[in-house]
Motif scaffolding. Structure first.
Motif, PDB file in Angstrom:
ATOM      1  N   GLY A 100      -7.792  -1.533  12.697  1.00 60.42           N
ATOM      2  CA  GLY A 100      -7.969  -1.598  11.108  1.00 60.42           C
ATOM      3  C   GLY A 100      -6.696  -0.847  10.567  1.00 60.42           C
ATOM      4  N   VAL A 101      -6.684  -0.398   9.431  1.00 58.29           N
ATOM      5  CA  VAL A 101      -5.655  -0.007   8.706  1.00 58.29           C
ATOM      6  C   VAL A 101      -5.738   1.478   8.228  1.00 58.29           C
ATOM      7  CG1 VAL A 101      -4.226  -0.299   6.617  1.00 58.29           C
ATOM      8  CG2 VAL A 101      -4.953  -2.159   7.875  1.00 58.29           C
ATOM      9  N   VAL A 102      -5.120   2.334   8.520  1.00 61.86           N
ATOM     10  CA  VAL A 102      -5.012   3.753   8.219  1.00 61.86           C
ATOM     11  C   VAL A 102      -4.268   4.036   7.016  1.00 61.86           C
ATOM     12  CG1 VAL A 102      -4.651   6.298   8.665  1.00 61.86           C
ATOM     13  CG2 VAL A 102      -5.694   4.604  10.323  1.00 61.86           C
ATOM     14  N   ILE A 103      -4.629   4.649   5.771  1.00 60.73           N
ATOM     15  CA  ILE A 103      -3.843   4.917   4.613  1.00 60.73           C
ATOM     16  C   ILE A 103      -4.087   6.425   4.518  1.00 60.73           C
ATOM     17  CG2 ILE A 103      -3.648   4.699   2.222  1.00 60.73           C
ATOM     18  CD1 ILE A 103      -5.412   2.032   2.575  1.00 60.73           C
ATOM     19  N   VAL A 104      -2.886   7.073   4.499  1.00 61.52           N
ATOM     20  CA  VAL A 104      -2.949   8.549   4.495  1.00 61.52           C
ATOM     21  C   VAL A 104      -2.330   8.923   2.936  1.00 61.52           C
ATOM     22  CG1 VAL A 104      -1.893  10.748   5.603  1.00 61.52           C
ATOM     23  CG2 VAL A 104      -2.574   8.508   6.866  1.00 61.52           C
ATOM     24  N   ALA A 105      -2.779   9.861   2.213  1.00 61.10           N
ATOM     25  CA  ALA A 105      -2.550  10.062   1.042  1.00 61.10           C
ATOM     26  C   ALA A 105      -2.528  11.789   0.674  1.00 61.10           C
ATOM     27  CB  ALA A 105      -3.138   9.607   0.024  1.00 61.10           C
ATOM     28  N   GLN A 135      -8.733   6.406  -0.556  1.00 65.47           N
ATOM     29  CA  GLN A 135      -9.550   5.582  -0.591  1.00 65.47           C
ATOM     30  C   GLN A 135      -9.701   4.405  -1.610  1.00 65.47           C
ATOM     31  OE1 GLN A 135     -12.246   5.230   1.589  1.00 65.47           O
ATOM     32  NE2 GLN A 135     -13.868   4.398   0.169  1.00 65.47           N
ATOM     33  N   SER A 136      -9.132   4.882  -2.741  1.00 66.03           N
ATOM     34  CA  SER A 136      -8.771   3.778  -3.683  1.00 66.03           C
ATOM     35  C   SER A 136      -7.932   2.816  -3.460  1.00 66.03           C
ATOM     36  CB  SER A 136      -8.283   4.586  -4.899  1.00 66.03           C
ATOM     37  OG  SER A 136      -9.122   5.355  -5.443  1.00 66.03           O
ATOM     38  N   ALA A 137      -6.775   3.051  -2.569  1.00 69.55           N
ATOM     39  CA  ALA A 137      -5.932   2.342  -2.032  1.00 69.55           C
ATOM     40  C   ALA A 137      -6.526   1.010  -1.180  1.00 69.55           C
ATOM     41  CB  ALA A 137      -4.681   3.024  -1.403  1.00 69.55           C
ATOM     42  N   ARG A 138      -7.733   1.396  -0.482  1.00 68.64           N
ATOM     43  CA  ARG A 138      -8.405   0.287   0.242  1.00 68.64           C
ATOM     44  C   ARG A 138      -8.645  -0.952  -0.649  1.00 68.64           C
ATOM     45  NH1 ARG A 138     -12.789   3.349   3.633  1.00 68.64           N
ATOM     46  NH2 ARG A 138     -13.180   1.327   4.664  1.00 68.64           N
ATOM     47  N   LYS A 186       1.042   8.367   1.440  1.00 71.03           N
ATOM     48  CA  LYS A 186       2.044   8.912   2.245  1.00 71.03           C
ATOM     49  C   LYS A 186       2.539   8.255   3.631  1.00 71.03           C
ATOM     50  CE  LYS A 186       3.519  12.886   0.461  1.00 71.03           C
ATOM     51  NZ  LYS A 186       3.316  12.665  -1.123  1.00 71.03           N
ATOM     52  N   HIS A 187       1.392   7.547   4.020  1.00 71.85           N
ATOM     53  CA  HIS A 187       1.617   6.607   5.179  1.00 71.85           C
ATOM     54  C   HIS A 187       0.451   5.621   5.104  1.00 71.85           C
ATOM     55  CE1 HIS A 187       3.717   9.955   7.255  1.00 71.85           C
ATOM     56  NE2 HIS A 187       2.760  10.599   6.627  1.00 71.85           N
ATOM     57  N   ALA A 188       0.854   4.482   5.694  1.00 74.46           N
ATOM     58  CA  ALA A 188      -0.250   3.279   6.048  1.00 74.46           C
ATOM     59  C   ALA A 188       0.318   2.568   7.204  1.00 74.46           C
ATOM     60  CB  ALA A 188      -0.119   2.348   4.555  1.00 74.46           C
ATOM     61  N   PHE A 189      -0.552   2.421   7.965  1.00 75.90           N
ATOM     62  CA  PHE A 189      -0.339   1.549   9.400  1.00 75.90           C
ATOM     63  C   PHE A 189      -1.484   0.816   9.955  1.00 75.90           C
ATOM     64  CE2 PHE A 189      -0.898   6.106  10.292  1.00 75.90           C
ATOM     65  CZ  PHE A 189      -1.744   6.227  11.215  1.00 75.90           C
ATOM     66  N   ILE A 223       0.813  -1.250   0.013  1.00 72.28           N
ATOM     67  CA  ILE A 223      -0.053   0.259  -0.086  1.00 72.28           C
ATOM     68  C   ILE A 223       0.924   1.509  -0.110  1.00 72.28           C
ATOM     69  CG2 ILE A 223      -1.729   1.281   1.244  1.00 72.28           C
ATOM     70  CD1 ILE A 223      -2.964  -1.315  -0.034  1.00 72.28           C
ATOM     71  N   LYS A 224       1.939   1.358   0.786  1.00 73.09           N
ATOM     72  CA  LYS A 224       2.734   2.292   0.918  1.00 73.09           C
ATOM     73  C   LYS A 224       3.356   2.785  -0.350  1.00 73.09           C
ATOM     74  CE  LYS A 224       4.446   2.361   5.768  1.00 73.09           C
ATOM     75  NZ  LYS A 224       5.333   1.845   6.517  1.00 73.09           N
ATOM     76  N   ALA A 225       3.688   1.707  -1.354  1.00 73.47           N
ATOM     77  CA  ALA A 225       4.165   1.968  -2.518  1.00 73.47           C
ATOM     78  C   ALA A 225       3.533   2.544  -3.717  1.00 73.47           C
ATOM     79  CB  ALA A 225       4.730   0.604  -3.046  1.00 73.47           C
ATOM     80  N   LEU A 226       2.074   2.610  -3.249  1.00 71.82           N
ATOM     81  CA  LEU A 226       1.127   3.154  -4.219  1.00 71.82           C
ATOM     82  C   LEU A 226       1.171   4.544  -4.470  1.00 71.82           C
ATOM     83  CD1 LEU A 226      -1.929   1.004  -3.253  1.00 71.82           C
ATOM     84  CD2 LEU A 226      -0.914   0.787  -5.137  1.00 71.82           C
TER      85      LEU A 226
END
Lengths: 160, 749
Positions: free
Chosen positions: B290-295, B302-305, B266-269, B259-262
């Motif tokens: 859960g998993v947080v994705i920051v962009a 949202q798309s990275a989910r 900026k962040h995923a954790f 996910i981080k490589a997308l």
């Protein structure tokens, strides 16, 4: 990818993925926050904008499909509230939370642009895709009839 | 008044410039520490009014009112504004007592400071009743201070001075002075005690009682109003959060590195999640796992989910299903109830003597709040402190939730109130506020956390479903003599899930001589909470539908049966039968109940309900065709919320909106659970009434009584649901005992 858009009369260019919905380009790239996110699947109409004068759901319109025609958002109706729909919305005091109203007004403005004296039936057809969670429908209907009686001032600009 | 948009941040602290021509967008932003400081240049804007505490104490006008030299009056709106109109209502009260003209008033949203502003909350229809007195006093004390300042300036006795339109007048010498010219003097004064100041005689109100458009209308119609979702900070990132689909579930592993490589991520954790210290039910988490994705922008996160692969440990809640809830309830209805909560007279004996007995089961579903603006908050964690912008209904509670979730003290949490796109009780819970703070702390920078609609619908604090097993008896004269209810709800042991309890005094308790109420609970994995008119939104349906059944069993007119049940005007253990009878009689008269010749397949239904200090009776006329398509032709509402409607324009909208909201709950809305997961995900599966389905007319009549003014957010909703169901019965002979109506084959025409 770079896309050339015309938003509220002004040309601009954005570098985003081709499938990025216009809604998120407007909101998060161009910082035009008047257009709202409610459902993301075309159920609520909160994201309604005009594309070439047609009311469309920005959440379902990929940016790549929005380059050929001018885009108008609620900010483009007028910055000072002088568009007949805006005037009517204020005069009838339509909003409760107000979150859906940009979409409601864009649907109403598209209707009135084509049909200067809409009947209740015409309003039904044009407005049924716009949800109001607060239930301001009685006011919305009244405001559209009101807007139909307000003359557009020729001096007003759609730009800001 | 001139509609001036208030951003919720203070006008100078936040400027948004959209320079589309050059493709450049600037978010000019003053330091957040400035955002919470009142504009320093405005005279009259005081601090804490000489240490006079607000929370429980007396509020200082200096905290609420400032007057510029040109006479423009700025009044702080203290409570969260989520569409209920309180940002207009409360300043109207202040302005009237202050004796200024509404056209000269500007309203600004106050930050959260309960010492300065008193209790700040939106919930329970409390905005008007809790602030009516205090806002009048703020205005009246403020007025008195301007009078005192003028008396000092001119050296004349205060008794010779009057006020009007923001001016102090000395008739004897034919002098007037504007509040703006006195503001600098007033700012140095200590406010007098409110008890020493005379309030206006209500007949002299100039603003209260006048239909007044909402103060943010211009901002809303031009797209400039800043909602919580519109907040921006410099360098802000956007977060999406994939929560465990089952409450209490945990992330075992996730493809974080992928996910981080997308692009644009900026962040995923992984978020471990946190239990509350003393949860009753598993739904009550301090922080979900859960998993947080920051962009860079929300759509990227949202798309990275979609590319996210998570292995979950669902936990025990995954064994729960809605089908089992109903089966369990049915089985429990046949056993001895868990607890008996009320037992008046002798129900068993009375039922034996009854001329007619009705023994039936009612049920209603879980419902999602689904405010149109999905949950979101913007947070900036810096140097051990966090600043938050949100549309919380309980920002004070938000401080607690944030402090608990990220391990800091409440003193280090600052919350700014930003307009909310609806709330309906969802924003009473601050889970998403705590999440935003947590994410900001993790990434050590400003972030906007936004839930998708699907997140919002599947991670709600739902209106609890319920099952009610009712037995009623009428005697030969048609009087309701016995009422028994076995209520099956959610909880553990003696404790009920949030908003899942029922008062032992719920009507018709106190009005039936033999009344028995018992409760049993079953465990529940999903979280529950207060939805607009909590409790009442379901209990009104059950009680007023069942009372309608009893009226028919007694062979009586449904209005007359209800009037007989209420009896003589009197107050019975806090329930004012006289006020309820009056609204019932009013609505019957206005709707020409029993007098109008109904069209084919058309009939009326009636119901009343008391909640949130308001007495409401409603009549609905419906048509039902052969295909079970229902059209609500007209609704009549009679309401008693006391002596004064502060803003008739806002009041009408709240009532009409509540009626339409109730219609949505009646026809289509239902949340179901499969394997611990909520099935419905968006508006196509949890439908809101649309424009064509709304009745063309909702007629509202206020019955004013010499009681303190009370709130309108909620009490108009409960009666419409049973009134519709009772009208459908009147047309079709089909008694509705289960909601939503769609389960019985009905749909909107």
């Amino acid at each position: 990818m770079a896309f050339k858009l015309t938003v509220n009369g002004q040309p601009t260019s954005v570098d985003v993925p081709a499938d990025m919905p216009l809604l998120w380009v407007l909101r998060d790239v161009l910082n035009l926050h008047g257009t709202k996110y409610g459902c993301g699947i075309g159920q609520c109409g909160a994201c309604t904008v005009h594309l070439g004068g047609q009311a469309v759901r920005a959440c379902l319109t990929p940016v790549s499909a929005a380059t050929k025609a001018p885009i108008t958002t609620v900010e483009g109706l007028s910055a000072d509230g002088s568009h007949p729909v805006q005037q009517a919305w204020m005069e009838i005091d339509v909003p409760q939370c107000g979150y859906c109203q940009a979409g409601q007004m864009m649907s109403a403005a598209a209707l009135l642009a084509k049909n200067s004296k809409p009947t209740d039936k015409d309003i039904d057809t044009a407005m049924n895709g716009n949800l109001c969670r607060c239930g301001t429908y009685l006011q919305i209907r009244k405001a559209i009839h009101k807007a139909a009686t307000i003359k557009t001032k020729p001096a007003q600009s759609a730009r800001k | 008044m001139k509609n001036e948009q208030n951003t919720g941040l203070g006008r100078r602290s936040f400027l948004r410039v959209s320079a589309l021509g050059g493709g450049v967008l600037l978010g000019l932003y003053a330091k957040p520490s400035l955002a919470q400081t009142p504009a320093p240049a405005a005279p009259g804007r005081g601090g804490r009014g000489g240490g006079r505490g607000g929370f429980g104490g007396e509020l200082s006008p200096l905290a609420f009112i400032s007057v510029a030299p040109n006479g423009v009056v700025t009044i702080m709106g203290k409570n969260p504004e989520v569409g209920q109109g309180i940002k207009t209502t409360l300043p109207m009260i202040v302005a009237d007592e202050l004796d200024v003209d509404w056209k000269d008033v500007r309203v600004e949203q106050a930050d959260v400071d309960q010492v300065k502003y008193g209790f700040q909350s939106a919930g329970g229809s409390t905005g008007t009743p809790l602030n009516w007195d205090s806002m009048r006093k703020v205005g009246a004390v403020g007025r008195q201070m301007f009078v005192s300042a003028a008396a000092q300036t001119w050296g004349v006795p205060e008794t010779e001075l009057t006020t009007a339109s923001g001016k102090v007048i000395h008739r004897a010498s034919n002098r007037t002075v504007g509040y703006g010219e006195l503001a600098a003097t007033v700012a140095t004064m200590t406010p007098p005690a409110a008890a020493s100041v005379r309030l206006k005689d209500p007949k002299d109100f100039k603003i209260i009682g006048k239909a007044t458009p909402a103060v943010d209308n211009l901002g809303i119609v031009t797209g400039k109003a800043v909602y919580s979702i519109d907040m921006m900070l410099p360098g802000m990132l956007y977060a999406a959060f994939e929560r465990s689909p089952v409450v209490g579930g945990k992330v075992v592993s996730a493809n974080i590195d992928e996910i981080k490589a997308l692009p644009n991520i900026k962040h995923a954790f992984v978020v471990e999640g946190k239990q509350q210290q003393t949860p009753v039910l598993p739904g009550e988490l301090a922080l979900a796992s859960g998993v947080v994705i920051v962009a860079d922008y929300w759509w990227a996160a949202q798309s990275a989910r979609k590319k996210l692969k998570v292995t979950w440990d669902d936990g025990p809640a995954a064994s729960q299903n809605s089908v089992d809830y109903a089966k369990n309830a049915e089985a429990m209805s046949k056993t001895k109830p868990g607890r008996q909560l009320r037992n008046d007279g002798d129900v068993d004996a009375a039922l034996k003597t009854a001329a007619k007995v009705v023994d039936v089961a009612y049920s209603y579903p879980f419902i999602s709040h689904a405010p149109l603006e999905p949950q979101n908050a913007t947070a900036w964690f810096k140097d051990g402190k966090v600043e938050i912008w949100s549309a919380s209904q309980t920002p004070g509670g938000g401080k607690q939730s944030v402090a608990a979730a990220i391990g800091i003290t409440q003193n280090d949490v600052t919350i700014h109130q930003v307009r909310g796109g609806g709330a309906f009780g969802r924003r009473l819970v601050n889970d998403y506020v705590a999440e935003a703070a947590y994410v900001s702390k993790q990434i050590n920078g400003p972030v906007k956390l936004l839930w998708s609609r699907e997140d919002d619908m599947q991670h709600d604090f739902y209106r609890p479903a319920g099952f009610q097993y009712l037995t009623g008896g009428v005697d030969a004269s048609g009087r309701l003599i016995a009422f028994r209810n076995h209520f099956i709800t959610w909880g553990q042991g003696d404790r009920s899930a949030a908003s899942a309890m029922m008062s032992p005094a719920e009507f018709p308790a106190r009005f039936v001589p033999n009344y028995q109420f018992s409760q049993s609970v079953q465990p529940l994995a999903i979280a529950t909470g207060a939805l607009r008119a909590p409790g009442s939104n379901a209990l009104g349906f059950v009680m007023q539908s069942f009372i309608d059944e009893m009226a028919h069993a007694a062979g009586k007119d449904p209005v007359q049966f209800r009037l007989d049940l209420l009896g003589e005007p009197r107050v019975v253990e806090g329930y004012d039968a006289g006020r309820m009878s009056a609204v019932l009689k009013t609505v019957a008269e206005k709707s020409e109940w029993g007098k109008r010749k109904a069209a084919k397949n058309t009939a009326m239904g009636v119901a009343f309900h008391y909640s949130h200090r308001g007495y409401f009776a409603e009549v609905v006329e419906v048509s039902v065709d052969a295909a079970s398509k229902v059209k609500v032709n007209k609704v009549w509402v009679a309401a008693d919320v006391g002596s004064q409607i502060v803003n008739p324009a806002g009041a009408l909208k709240m009532i009409q909106g509540a009626v339409i909201d109730g219609m949505s709950e009646t026809m289509n809305q239902e949340i179901t659970v499969e394997k611990g997961r909520v099935v419905q995900s968006n508006f196509h599966q949890h439908q809101i009434v649309r424009l064509t389905q709304a009745p063309p007319e909702i007629e509202v009549h206020f019955v004013t009584t010499p009681n303190p003014p009370t709130g309108l957010g909620e009490p108009a909703l409960p009666p419409v649901i049973p009134a519709i169901c009772n009208a459908i019965f009147a047309v079709t002979g089909k008694r509705i005992r289960t909601l939503p109506l769609s389960k019985s084959g009905f749909s909107w025409a």
